[in-house]
Motif scaffolding. Structure first.
Motif, PDB file in Angstrom:
ATOM      1  N   PRO A   1       0.840  -1.206   0.000  1.00 60.06           N
ATOM      2  CA  PRO A   1       0.000   0.000   0.000  1.00 60.06           C
ATOM      3  C   PRO A   1       0.873   1.253   0.000  1.00 60.06           C
ATOM      4  O   PRO A   1       1.922   1.300   0.658  1.00 60.06           O
ATOM      5  N   LEU A   2       0.452   2.262  -0.725  1.00 57.85           N
ATOM      6  CA  LEU A   2       1.220   3.497  -0.823  1.00 57.85           C
ATOM      7  C   LEU A   2       0.612   4.573   0.065  1.00 57.85           C
ATOM      8  O   LEU A   2      -0.617   4.716   0.150  1.00 57.85           O
ATOM      9  N   ALA A   3       1.502   5.312   0.707  1.00 53.36           N
ATOM     10  CA  ALA A   3       1.053   6.485   1.447  1.00 53.36           C
ATOM     11  C   ALA A   3       0.615   7.555   0.453  1.00 53.36           C
ATOM     12  O   ALA A   3       0.945   7.508  -0.732  1.00 53.36           O
ATOM     13  N   ALA A   4      -0.124   8.523   0.942  1.00 53.26           N
ATOM     14  CA  ALA A   4      -0.670   9.562   0.061  1.00 53.26           C
ATOM     15  C   ALA A   4       0.440  10.298  -0.685  1.00 53.26           C
ATOM     16  O   ALA A   4       0.332  10.565  -1.884  1.00 53.26           O
ATOM     17  N   MET A   5       1.534  10.637   0.037  1.00 56.26           N
ATOM     18  CA  MET A   5       2.637  11.352  -0.605  1.00 56.26           C
ATOM     19  C   MET A   5       3.309  10.475  -1.654  1.00 56.26           C
ATOM     20  O   MET A   5       3.671  10.944  -2.744  1.00 56.26           O
ATOM     21  N   GLU A   6       3.495   9.198  -1.367  1.00 52.91           N
ATOM     22  CA  GLU A   6       4.106   8.293  -2.338  1.00 52.91           C
ATOM     23  C   GLU A   6       3.245   8.180  -3.589  1.00 52.91           C
ATOM     24  O   GLU A   6       3.761   8.198  -4.719  1.00 52.91           O
ATOM     25  N   ARG A   7       1.931   8.056  -3.389  1.00 53.10           N
ATOM     26  CA  ARG A   7       1.024   7.941  -4.534  1.00 53.10           C
ATOM     27  C   ARG A   7       1.088   9.203  -5.396  1.00 53.10           C
ATOM     28  O   ARG A   7       1.134   9.138  -6.621  1.00 53.10           O
ATOM     29  N   ALA A   8       1.119  10.366  -4.740  1.00 54.86           N
ATOM     30  CA  ALA A   8       1.193  11.622  -5.490  1.00 54.86           C
ATOM     31  C   ALA A   8       2.505  11.727  -6.256  1.00 54.86           C
ATOM     32  O   ALA A   8       2.538  12.185  -7.409  1.00 54.86           O
ATOM     33  N   LEU A   9       3.597  11.281  -5.641  1.00 53.72           N
ATOM     34  CA  LEU A   9       4.892  11.341  -6.310  1.00 53.72           C
ATOM     35  C   LEU A   9       4.951  10.397  -7.499  1.00 53.72           C
ATOM     36  O   LEU A   9       5.482  10.750  -8.564  1.00 53.72           O
ATOM     37  N   VAL A  10       4.427   9.192  -7.348  1.00 54.26           N
ATOM     38  CA  VAL A  10       4.418   8.236  -8.446  1.00 54.26           C
ATOM     39  C   VAL A  10       3.650   8.802  -9.628  1.00 54.26           C
ATOM     40  O   VAL A  10       4.091   8.713 -10.787  1.00 54.26           O
ATOM     41  N   GLU A  11       2.513   9.405  -9.368  1.00 53.84           N
ATOM     42  CA  GLU A  11       1.713   9.996 -10.453  1.00 53.84           C
ATOM     43  C   GLU A  11       2.432  11.179 -11.081  1.00 53.84           C
ATOM     44  O   GLU A  11       2.410  11.354 -12.310  1.00 53.84           O
ATOM     45  N   THR A  12       3.096  11.982 -10.257  1.00 57.84           N
ATOM     46  CA  THR A  12       3.821  13.142 -10.777  1.00 57.84           C
ATOM     47  C   THR A  12       4.972  12.720 -11.678  1.00 57.84           C
ATOM     48  O   THR A  12       5.171  13.267 -12.767  1.00 57.84           O
ATOM     49  N   VAL A  13       5.737  11.729 -11.231  1.00 56.77           N
ATOM     50  CA  VAL A  13       6.881  11.255 -12.014  1.00 56.77           C
ATOM     51  C   VAL A  13       6.401  10.626 -13.328  1.00 56.77           C
ATOM     52  O   VAL A  13       6.988  10.870 -14.399  1.00 56.77           O
ATOM     53  N   ALA A  14       5.352   9.811 -13.258  1.00 54.31           N
ATOM     54  CA  ALA A  14       4.844   9.169 -14.473  1.00 54.31           C
ATOM     55  C   ALA A  14       4.386  10.212 -15.491  1.00 54.31           C
ATOM     56  O   ALA A  14       4.615  10.068 -16.699  1.00 54.31           O
ATOM     57  N   ASP A  15       3.747  11.269 -15.009  1.00 51.13           N
ATOM     58  CA  ASP A  15       3.282  12.320 -15.918  1.00 51.13           C
ATOM     59  C   ASP A  15       4.451  13.100 -16.503  1.00 51.13           C
ATOM     60  O   ASP A  15       4.496  13.368 -17.704  1.00 51.13           O
ATOM     61  N   LEU A  16       5.429  13.450 -15.667  1.00 49.32           N
ATOM     62  CA  LEU A  16       6.563  14.237 -16.144  1.00 49.32           C
ATOM     63  C   LEU A  16       7.391  13.463 -17.160  1.00 49.32           C
ATOM     64  O   LEU A  16       7.784  13.997 -18.208  1.00 49.32           O
ATOM     65  N   LEU A  17       7.678  12.184 -16.872  1.00 49.38           N
ATOM     66  CA  LEU A  17       8.530  11.380 -17.750  1.00 49.38           C
ATOM     67  C   LEU A  17       7.743  10.657 -18.831  1.00 49.38           C
ATOM     68  O   LEU A  17       8.322   9.943 -19.649  1.00 49.38           O
ATOM     69  N   GLU A  18       6.399  10.827 -18.805  1.00 42.04           N
ATOM     70  CA  GLU A  18       5.516  10.234 -19.822  1.00 42.04           C
ATOM     71  C   GLU A  18       5.699   8.726 -19.912  1.00 42.04           C
ATOM     72  O   GLU A  18       5.969   8.162 -20.972  1.00 42.04           O
ATOM     73  N   LEU A  19       5.554   8.076 -18.758  1.00 46.22           N
ATOM     74  CA  LEU A  19       5.694   6.632 -18.667  1.00 46.22           C
ATOM     75  C   LEU A  19       4.341   5.996 -18.395  1.00 46.22           C
ATOM     76  O   LEU A  19       3.463   6.605 -17.772  1.00 46.22           O
ATOM     77  N   GLY A  20       4.195   4.756 -18.858  1.00 39.47           N
ATOM     78  CA  GLY A  20       2.946   4.052 -18.631  1.00 39.47           C
ATOM     79  C   GLY A  20       2.694   3.805 -17.166  1.00 39.47           C
ATOM     80  O   GLY A  20       1.554   3.868 -16.693  1.00 39.47           O
ATOM     81  N   SER A  21       3.741   3.513 -16.409  1.00 34.60           N
ATOM     82  CA  SER A  21       3.605   3.287 -14.974  1.00 34.60           C
ATOM     83  C   SER A  21       4.938   3.553 -14.310  1.00 34.60           C
ATOM     84  O   SER A  21       5.990   3.459 -14.931  1.00 34.60           O
ATOM     85  N   VAL A  22       4.871   3.873 -13.020  1.00 34.58           N
ATOM     86  CA  VAL A  22       6.067   4.086 -12.211  1.00 34.58           C
ATOM     87  C   VAL A  22       5.862   3.383 -10.884  1.00 34.58           C
ATOM     88  O   VAL A  22       4.789   3.488 -10.270  1.00 34.58           O
ATOM     89  N   SER A  23       6.872   2.655 -10.431  1.00 28.12           N
ATOM     90  CA  SER A  23       6.822   1.996  -9.130  1.00 28.12           C
ATOM     91  C   SER A  23       7.432   2.917  -8.081  1.00 28.12           C
ATOM     92  O   SER A  23       8.328   3.717  -8.377  1.00 28.12           O
ATOM     93  N   VAL A  24       6.953   2.783  -6.856  1.00 30.65           N
ATOM     94  CA  VAL A  24       7.466   3.609  -5.774  1.00 30.65           C
ATOM     95  C   VAL A  24       8.932   3.309  -5.487  1.00 30.65           C
ATOM     96  O   VAL A  24       9.641   4.137  -4.901  1.00 30.65           O
ATOM     97  N   ASP A  25       9.412   2.150  -5.932  1.00 28.37           N
ATOM     98  CA  ASP A  25      10.817   1.775  -5.707  1.00 28.37           C
ATOM     99  C   ASP A  25      11.674   1.902  -6.962  1.00 28.37           C
ATOM    100  O   ASP A  25      12.832   1.475  -6.961  1.00 28.37           O
ATOM    101  N   ASP A  26      11.141   2.473  -8.036  1.00 30.59           N
ATOM    102  CA  ASP A  26      11.937   2.687  -9.250  1.00 30.59           C
ATOM    103  C   ASP A  26      13.042   3.706  -8.989  1.00 30.59           C
ATOM    104  O   ASP A  26      12.819   4.734  -8.330  1.00 30.59           O
ATOM    105  N   ASP A  27      14.227   3.434  -9.510  1.00 29.16           N
ATOM    106  CA  ASP A  27      15.298   4.419  -9.481  1.00 29.16           C
ATOM    107  C   ASP A  27      14.981   5.481 -10.535  1.00 29.16           C
ATOM    108  O   ASP A  27      14.925   5.197 -11.732  1.00 29.16           O
TER     109      ASP A  27
END
Length: 806
Positions: A506-532
């Motif tokens: 389960p992701l904390a609210a901040m982690e979920r927001a960061l994952v969505e932000t990174v995926a949008d910025l880098l234009e990726l289909g998905s981003v994991s909370v543990d991705d480098d």
């Protein structure tokens, strides 16, 4: 046209047809074609082609032919020139709308259907079903020498297929040369795994029939690889025509099996790597001879440059050379700005007339040299080594700029392909919404190979700007009908980074927001909370943009340098919530565990230390690098007032790190001016110093709109003048406060970096540079004029590299 005499000037029977007629009269029962349904003799092929020609109306445009991998396609492709017209082979399996586009561009009046599936009418044109045509002994009709004999639609960099046609005169000459080179090997059976609408499949089949060579038509898309191997063994196939992509496919599928009868392989369609030759030797005869030559649909004849690799030649690295550079009458190389030692290959002489009904593209790619010889811009990037050997370096239309560096994907492709366990690879450029460019590496790999292993090897072998921003793993790369990697299909796929297995949580609210932000910025289909983040497309420019978004939208208080420590969304979330260390320092140590003497490097104006991650990576993990920023860039702190005060502060930080020995100081742009001042002061203290300056700041980057100090000196002592001075002083203080507190922007914002860029430029303009009188390496970007604020000494070594100032 049918009433013209064969002896009339300007009219000839096309050479391949004439050769087929002659062979049919001499050896009518000689078997030349075999498909999955049956075989065809020379006599049967000639009679079938003659019957097709009787159904083809007279005309000057090429005849559209729907082809597949069966013998009827050869009868149709011979039938059109038998009727005195050219042929345009089209893949019958392409979408109907695409085929209709081809017919419209051809101006087709009739369609020859060798598949028997098109029906009586297609896109308003009458269709001749070649499979239902009988046999005939009709004589060939004459063809005009300057008419198009064969026309191929090939992929174009603009997304619109381009059509290159070869005249009957050029075709006759090429077939005569091929016959001369093939003397004595007519009895060698071959298998052609390439389609008829591809010059690599069309040429060998059409020519082979005219000299009596037996060919097996094989479709890898419908016949399993093991069955293809059984066929090759059973009928004694000795020659294969393959693309390098098909070589890799066969090598993977035939592990442990060897086709000992195959002794000749011709590579077409794509550049060949030495790794492809190594893969080939694993599944064919150990005595195999591999040949490849430079070819393109635009060439009107042979290019006279090729490479033959016999069994005695050891495996090399990288791409196979193209062979000896042709003479100046056949080719020249045009330099490209920013690509050292590499230029575009310009072919001269025997060329097609242009692109069919495409005057704009023809004008762009075809031309005439001052000596009157026609030219064609190939788009291929090449270099010539000291032995006069031509090497292919990639495509001009594939080149992109990554953080100001000109990047050709071919070099990175070669490094990827050389990694054990990597079966196939394709690097494609990708443009992001922000305007940034990145390389995406699409790979096929064995199960035992991990993403971290691949990245580690690439980091050891390539400079940072050549390492793909994202790696995407595939079970098998998409392949075009012509046997090449389908790069357009790869560009259309969503980018899903290759990552190792991880347990979902389960992701904390901040982690979920960061994952969505990174995926949008880098234009990726998905981003994991543990991705480098640095392994899924983040670079120094994207880091600045990401921090701006985090600080603005998520209430963070980050600097781009923080992302060097917090490299995953999970770690960034911890940093935002205050569970990590102090931020805002003006120095950052990269490669901190290295055991060599550190290099001290000063950032350019407004430049965060994170921008030098790639440089530190290129220097190697054993080379520590201390990077100095402007004070106040990343925290609210009194900024330095001049280059001199900045140099003094940096020296106070440098002394504890490098208390003795030789000190290496460097800087970029404005930082180079500061580094020069630091080096001078260290030398005055008796220290041994080496200086590295990269593109020192010149007056062109200084923002001359900055406010200059007002000189209010006056000889008058009147109260009015004193009041004027006092009012100006208060106004100036107010302006300074506004600039610092409002115009500067919060730490981590783009506005703050822009402000410090202008501040650094103003300080450099006011500073008088006294060149360091010691060993200095001056690195300049591009071929511009010498920096105006920099004077080299006799102890300065100057190097020019292909890169932008930034």
């Amino acid at each position: 046209m049918s009433g013209c005499s064969l002896n009339e000037p300007g009219w000839v029977v096309s050479s391949p047809v004439e050769a087929l007629v002659r062979l049919a009269a001499e050896q009518p029962d000689r078997e030349v074609l075999v498909d999955d349904r049956g075989s065809l003799t020379v006599g049967e092929l000639a009679a079938w082609s003659a019957a097709v020609s009787e159904r083809v109306p007279s005309g000057r445009t090429p005849v559209a032919v729907f082809v597949d991998r069966r013998v009827a396609s050869l009868a149709a492709c011979f039938g059109a020139p038998w009727a005195g017209r050219g042929v345009a082979p089209l893949d019958a399996n392409e979408p109907p709308a695409r085929l209709e586009e081809y017919l419209d561009r051809l101006g087709a009046d009739v369609v020859l259907d060798a598949t028997g599936t098109a029906g009586p009418v297609f896109a308003g044109r009458p269709v001749i079903d070649v499979t239902q045509v009988g046999r005939s002994n009709a004589a060939p009709r004459p063809a005009q020498l300057d008419d198009v004999s064969v026309l191929f639609f090939t992929s174009g960099s603009t997304g619109r297929p381009k059509a290159a046609g070869r005249t009957f005169a050029a075709t006759n000459m090429q077939f005569e040369l091929m016959t001369l080179f093939s003397a004595g090997d007519a009895d060698v059976s071959g298998a052609v795994l390439l389609p008829m609408n591809f010059v690599g499949g069309f040429g060998p089949l059409m020519h082979g029939c005219t000299i009596g060579r037996r060919a097996f038509l094989v479709d890898p898309a419908t016949m399993p690889i093991t069955e293809i191997a059984d066929l090759i063994d059973r009928v004694g196939v000795r020659r294969l025509t393959l693309t390098p992509t098909l070589i890799r496919t066969l090598a993977t599928a035939l592990r442990g099996r060897r086709l000992d009868g195959v002794v000749e392989v011709f590579g077409v369609g794509e550049p060949t790597d030495w790794a492809d030759v190594e893969a080939l030797r694993r599944f064919v005869s150990r005595d195999v001879v591999y040949s490849t030559s430079y070819g393109a649909s635009e060439l009107g004849g042979l290019f006279n440059s090729g490479t033959t690799i016999g069994p005695e030649i050891p495996i090399g690295t990288g791409r196979l050379p193209l062979g000896e550079m042709p003479g100046p009458d056949r080719a020249r190389i045009e330099p490209i700005d920013g690509a050292d030692g590499v230029g575009e290959l310009i072919v001269r002489g025997s060329l097609v007339g242009g692109y069919w009904r495409d005057p704009e593209l023809t004008a762009e790619r075809f031309g005439v040299d001052p000596d009157g010889v026609r030219t064609w811009r190939s788009g291929d990037l090449v270099r010539v080594d000291e032995d006069g050997i031509l090497h292919l370096c990639g495509r001009a239309d594939d080149m992109i700029k990554v953080n100001g560096r000109l990047v050709e994907p071919a070099e990175a492709e070669g490094a990827l392909r050389a990694i054990p366990g990597v079966r196939n690879v394709a690097l494609v450029p990708r443009s992001l919404r922000s305007g940034r460019q990145q390389l995406v590496g699409h790979v096929e790999v064995d199960e035992v190979v991990g993403a971290q292993d691949v990245r580690r090897i690439l980091a050891d072998r390539l400079p940072a700007h050549l390492v793909p921003g994202v790696l995407v793993r595939h079970g098998s790369l998409p392949i075009t009908q012509r046997g090449k990697v389908d790069r357009m299909a790869l560009q259309a796929l969503p980018v899903e980074p290759w990552r190792g297995a991880s347990m979902p949580r389960p992701l904390a609210a901040m982690e979920r927001a960061l994952v969505e932000t990174v995926a949008d910025l880098l234009e990726l289909g998905s981003v994991s909370v543990d991705d480098d983040l640095w392994q899924i497309g983040l670079d120094s420019l994207a880091a600045i943009e990401l921090v701006e978004i985090i600080n603005t939208r998520l209430g963070g208080d980050l600097t781009p340098n923080d992302l060097l420590r917090a490299t995953t969304p999970a770690a960034v979330a911890q940093l935002i919530t205050g569970r990590m260390g102090d931020r805002g320092a003006t120095t950052l140590v990269l490669n901190a565990n290295g055991d060599r003497d550190p290099i001290h490097f000063v950032c350019g104006a407004g430049g965060p230390a994170v921008q030098y991650r790639a440089l530190a990576s290129s220097l190697g993990g054993d080379q520590p690098m201390v990077v100095y920023e402007q004070q106040g860039l990343h925290r609210r702190w009194r900024r330095d007032r001049s280059v001199t005060s900045t140099a003094r502060r940096h020296l106070a930080q440098l002394e504890p790190v490098s208390p003795g020995g030789v000190v290496t100081v460097g800087g970029h742009s404005y930082g180079a001016v500061v580094a020069n001042e630091m080096a001078r002061r260290l030398a005055e203290r008796g220290r041994a110093v080496r200086l590295i300056v990269i593109d020192p700041v010149d007056s062109g980057m200084v923002d001359r709109t900055m406010l200059r100090p007002v000189n209010l000196r006056t000889r008058s002592g009147s109260m009015a003048v004193h009041l004027l001075k006092l009012s100006w002083w208060r106004l100036h203080r107010l302006q300074r406060l506004c600039r610092v507190r409002v115009l500067t922007g919060p730490p981590g914002s783009l506005r703050r970096y822009e402000t410090f860029y202008r501040i650094g430029g103003r300080q450099a303009r006011r500073h008088t540079v006294i060149p360091f009188d010691g060993p200095t390496l001056l690195i300049r970007a591009g071929r511009g004029d010498p920096p105006l604020l920099w004077r080299a000494t006799d102890r300065t070594t100057t190097e020019t590299v292909s890169a932008d100032h930034i």
